[in-house]
Scaffold this active site. Sequence first.
Site, mmCIF file in Angstrom:
data_model
loop_
_atom_site.group_PDB
_atom_site.id
_atom_site.type_symbol
_atom_site.label_atom_id
_atom_site.label_comp_id
_atom_site.label_asym_id
_atom_site.label_seq_id
_atom_site.Cartn_x
_atom_site.Cartn_y
_atom_site.Cartn_z
ATOM 1 N N TYR A 143 -79.255 -15.794 72.104
ATOM 2 C CA TYR A 143 -79.789 -15.994 70.487
ATOM 3 C C TYR A 143 -79.155 -15.175 69.711
ATOM 4 O O TYR A 143 -78.753 -15.534 68.639
ATOM 5 C CB TYR A 143 -81.054 -16.204 70.404
ATOM 6 C CG TYR A 143 -81.743 -17.556 71.183
ATOM 7 C CD1 TYR A 143 -81.558 -18.567 70.611
ATOM 8 C CD2 TYR A 143 -81.945 -17.397 72.429
ATOM 9 C CE1 TYR A 143 -81.676 -19.915 71.057
ATOM 10 C CE2 TYR A 143 -82.459 -18.645 72.928
ATOM 11 C CZ TYR A 143 -82.254 -19.812 72.093
ATOM 12 O OH TYR A 143 -82.661 -20.977 72.952
ATOM 13 N N HIS A 182 -88.525 -17.970 71.459
ATOM 14 C CA HIS A 182 -87.571 -18.232 72.739
ATOM 15 C C HIS A 182 -87.767 -17.425 73.845
ATOM 16 O O HIS A 182 -87.104 -17.571 74.751
ATOM 17 C CB HIS A 182 -86.049 -17.964 72.255
ATOM 18 C CG HIS A 182 -85.570 -18.963 71.125
ATOM 19 N ND1 HIS A 182 -85.567 -20.327 71.267
ATOM 20 C CD2 HIS A 182 -84.981 -18.847 69.994
ATOM 21 C CE1 HIS A 182 -85.071 -20.874 70.312
ATOM 22 N NE2 HIS A 182 -84.797 -19.967 69.361
#
Lengths: 748, 748
Positions: free
Chosen positions: B277, B430
């Site tokens: 990410y 996440h």
Amino acid sequence: MKNFQTLLLVLTVFYSCNDKKESTVSADENQHPKLILTKKGVEKIRASLGSVPIFDKTLEKVKKEVDAEIADGIKMPIPKHYSGGYSHDQHKRNMVVLQKAGVLYQILDDEKYAAYVKDMLMQYEAMYKTLPVHPKTRSYARGKLFWQCLNDSNWLVYVSQAYDCVYNYLSEEERNKLEKNLFKPFADFISIGNPQFYQRVHNHSTWGNAAVGMIGLVMDDQELIDRALYGIKDLKLDTTEKDDDGGFLNKDGKAGFLANIEEPFSPDGYYNEGPYYQRYAMYPFLIFAEGLHNVKSELKIFEYKDGVLLKSINALLNLSDADGDFFPLNDGQKGMSYYTSALVTAVDISYHFGDQDPGLLSIAAAQDRVLLDDSGLSVALGIKDGKIAPFNKKSINLSDGPNGKQGGVAILRNEDIELVFKYAAQGSSHGHYDKLSYSLHEKGDEILQDYGLARFVNIEQKGGGNYLKENKTWAKQTIAHNTVTQNETSHFNAKYEIGSQHHSVLNYFSSENENVQVASAKESNAYPGTDMLRTMAVIKDTDFEKPYMLDIMKVTSNKANQYDFPYYFLGQVLKTNFDYNTPKTLNTLGDKNGYQHLYVEGTAKASNDNSKLSWLNKGKFYTLTTLTNNNDELFFTRIGANDPEFNLRREAALMLRRKDTKNTLFVSAIEAHGSYSPVTESAVNSNSNIKELQVVLDTEDYTAVQITNVNDNVKLFITSNTNASKEAKHKIKINNKNYEWSGSYYFE
Amino acid sequence: MKNFQTLLLVLTVFYSCNDKKESTVSADENQHPKLILTKKGVEKIRASLGSVPIFDKTLEKVKKEVDAEIADGIKMPIPKHYSGGYSHDQHKRNMVVLQKAGVLYQILDDEKYAAYVKDMLMQYEAMYKTLPVHPKTRSYARGKLFWQCLNDSNWLVYVSQAYDCVYNYLSEEERNKLEKNLFKPFADFISIGNPQFYQRVHNHSTWGNAAVGMIGLVMDDQELIDRALYGIKDLKLDTTEKDDDGGFLNKDGKAGFLANIEEPFSPDGYYNEGPYYQRYAMYPFLIFAEGLHNVKSELKIFEYKDGVLLKSINALLNLSDADGDFFPLNDGQKGMSYYTSALVTAVDISYHFGDQDPGLLSIAAAQDRVLLDDSGLSVALGIKDGKIAPFNKKSINLSDGPNGKQGGVAILRNEDIELVFKYAAQGSSHGHYDKLSYSLHEKGDEILQDYGLARFVNIEQKGGGNYLKENKTWAKQTIAHNTVTQNETSHFNAKYEIGSQHHSVLNYFSSENENVQVASAKESNAYPGTDMLRTMAVIKDTDFEKPYMLDIMKVTSNKANQYDFPYYFLGQVLKTNFDYNTPKTLNTLGDKNGYQHLYVEGTAKASNDNSKLSWLNKGKFYTLTTLTNNNDELFFTRIGANDPEFNLRREAALMLRRKDTKNTLFVSAIEAHGSYSPVTESAVNSNSNIKELQVVLDTEDYTAVQITNVNDNVKLFITSNTNASKEAKHKIKINNKNYEWSGSYYFE
């Protein structure tokens, strides 16, 4: 590199005087080396050193390797282990190092190499003369240095070369000692002592023949040479006995090197056991042939059987994928490729003794090494002189059988797609029961796999590196392959005695049209009363991104059967157009004939239409479209049941099952399309381009399949099921439209 | 190439007059381009063309790509699809091409590019002004061009750059039209119109902030710039709402670009969601920062938070394996690497705005392309001038949390072995529930994997390319990872609200001794009442071929529990030293918390000793040795149960289960050893070198493990469980022998 250059300089300086010294030794025909290296060849090599990059590089590498071995000292363990074990690996290592050291002695004229060879040979002599048969008992023909005569033969093939190289370095007394106590008894043991190994047509015997013949050539022993060429004189074996793999020991009594060329090679050069075993057999075939060419040129060995030995190399190279990996026909371990040293031998010999095909030079350059002999020098000079060209693999049809009358293997190629269609004979003891099966490849990756071998060659932890029982219970069974299994039994009931009597028959092969490559063949014996006619095409249609495969399997039977038709796709399921159920617990698909190794991961009832499966593998998309009816069942299966030692890979298939059916058609298309990159995370052309496959005609004589793409463009493929010659003229009516053509098929 | 050179020639000829023409347009600070390209930078680039190979090559490629797009014509579909679908992919394509065409206009000064940008922008203007919210409803913040505001923000980040490049090409009227009907409403929609997306600390918001800020900089709109930097003024959101992934929308009310730098980056530059990410967020962080640097230099954005943006690039590069692939921490899709275009941005910006680390040039050279701006030119010049040096990745400890106080990630490296040990905070929405888990790698291949994501990003056939439900039910669960699961429940009961409040705590990290790299950390909150202290070492011992991993997991609990300890090895089982049973049918290991996805393929009772498993993967051998007692159970598991759409890969694990135990130790070693080649078919060093692992001391303060190799050489590793500072002095007695050392551990 610097040291090496210095060495070359030194060599050049000493070259002439050294040359004189040797030339006084012997002037007759029996001078050494003569087997693989020749006196004249060595002279030429010495003169070229330093100016032939790939040869120089190979030499430097070999020198480094052998120097390290010499520094490490000789190891001579008492034979004890199976493949992968210490004593096995050491003696295998020794034979290779002996051969290399011999060559280095000749090329570099440095006595340290000759002395090393002599020392090791003398240690072998000391050990061998009292050595019993190898303690491991698994082989039908136990060796002495190794657990099987096969490995003993490997050893003698290499060591003959070493002996030849140091022949003149040794005194007559030393030679007599070695020949009397080591080489002669060694040759006798693997031949007369083990006729069940030696006296047959089999890759094992080829090694045996070459071993006996090569030491015979060096020793100038005509009896051994004859035994090598023609087999053990006046010996007849029981023709019903079988070996470890279930093959007949010697069904028809043929034996010797020439019979081993005669029998397994078809006139096209296809080797009946498949490329993996051809690769293994190639070395003794070619290295002994090279020796015969050098010592017994009157035999014209490279012209034998219309030059089949050199043809076979071309066939073998064509039996490799884009990466050079051999297609896994029969018991082939995946990953074996033309980078193996036997193929260096093959490519160099083919170039030197053949017609200097510049395409071979590109493979030699990829191999990045050459033989350290006349043929390797030819290749190195060819590359140096810029003669290199790509080796273009095309669609090719290779007949099987000694006379090319026992079916064959067809490779269909278009752009990056390669289809391997097998309609051959049994493939000797390494054959699988997989008539009319195929595998499909894209640029070196498998799209639909052929499982190949259940064996971890030379990994001792896995059954001593030998065949695992799952090779018989899974890999050889029909259900393990992309073909039809009838009533859950394998072709020929998986009986070698029956399977080896039969072969499939070519209907036609057509590669003239570069956009449409087709092979069609028939099998009538796998299931008595059932005929299978399979027509496979790779079609390049401009409406499609890549060439697609079209597969028409026409089954005709005298009774109702259950047909199972698997697709061994590799990769991750993306999408189906049918609903399926996944079970809570996994059970096997059946309990025998390979079915016991398959878990059922999903089941579906098919509909009267096209069933579709898309998957993703290694960044590429694939879609199968297959015709189904509403009595068909679909199964997702996974390999790995009843596999108590994790010998099998957990790979998937989709299987189509059609029950209570006499005559039927399986029609499928497989498209390769698009790509996915985890770096850009973009999915390109991830959907099938086929809207519908439809059978518009199916008679005894013709089958016609209509392919409609997503833009409603329609193509028609008609295959001739009976009268399929190139010249045949055809005229038929489909849906009130007339079609007229000549040749095996129609496509438009 | 020839054409390109001609072009450069033409450019050089026209260069000066052209330069003059532009310089008359504006002399004030607000001249364009100014955002990423600058007026001065463009001049320098034009002067360098033809002499900076990597830059020239990139330019040529981009030109070819954009020329093809121009030839192909503009495509402006009405928004309709999810990721991977046509309209989605086309608008994504358009934004990239717009940005590139703008750059080409500036660098090549060819009006066809400006005209193309203008035409497409005008078409967007025409469509956007009446465009409703995107018809797909899955997102918590639907966009207009795309199904989610995130993608709309991506678009504006790219298109702002294009607009800046053609700003002076457009008339004031044209600019007004675009700003009024397209850019301003677009920026408002993704911010004020979607505060749940915009007003938070999250990588989505970073894109939103950058989008609003970049168009603000081009339009010189201070309100937009402020909204980008500080968030929507005076807006407070409900702090308990959650997004699609289960993360809080805005727990603490922070928002804006600066807060997005402040919060997710630790002082070491670790990004709390992990490298996958970070890579995604990197582009807006850096490209907006570059814009701010160019337009608002007074902000000193690259010095913000002690220069954390540039530090984060170094951290990110260190979070990649030997192939440049990012380690799959949290929801990371495997295969994403520093070859992604965001990392070209990162590397070039880091080089240019940082301290010109020559190591970055080798990564840029591997990427084989540069940004077409000042920073890319710097890199191209650096490479051209031969400043390139290897980027050496070393063992590194990266703290997590805004102040570096929330645990971290340690990478232990020695030769080709890389161990990734995660003792971080939750990792935002996440994150996985995998405290103290690790993955082990050899030269870019996984030895023990971390499963990572159950998602096929942008592959529409798989759940629209979005998170699959197995991401929650499998990938996020503890049992999917190489750590301890207690009583078959995940850490924090897999509750984000709880997990996000806690983090593990470093015990010590030591990389001073190049032969012994150690990280040790403690987790006390995953299971209330249970402490887990894990000490992981990568040890290079000359008795071993390669460095091996030593893993000591010390569990202390206030009650008896069941502990499950899996090893997610990849590859084929070769050998175990324990007997195991394989079931006839496969059942799941459990029915929830990820256990429902695991089939049991084998079961064993362990013995009071070391249990060993050897496997083979990609031609390399591995052996796990783990301490077991005779109450332990061992399971072979395979992923894939309850996976009705084949979303999961069928991969294996060995799992150790210890029942009815309060305090315990899991001690394991993993060796990488030897190799196997299917070409040479030789297995080298295929056996473990460890004879025995033994715990010789285990107290609250110390745990000592003795490693005996097959030659009976003995090593001792003692780790300090409590007082582990570098300075601490220790003196203990084990088996009547005294050990004295200072520092965190002892090894000898």
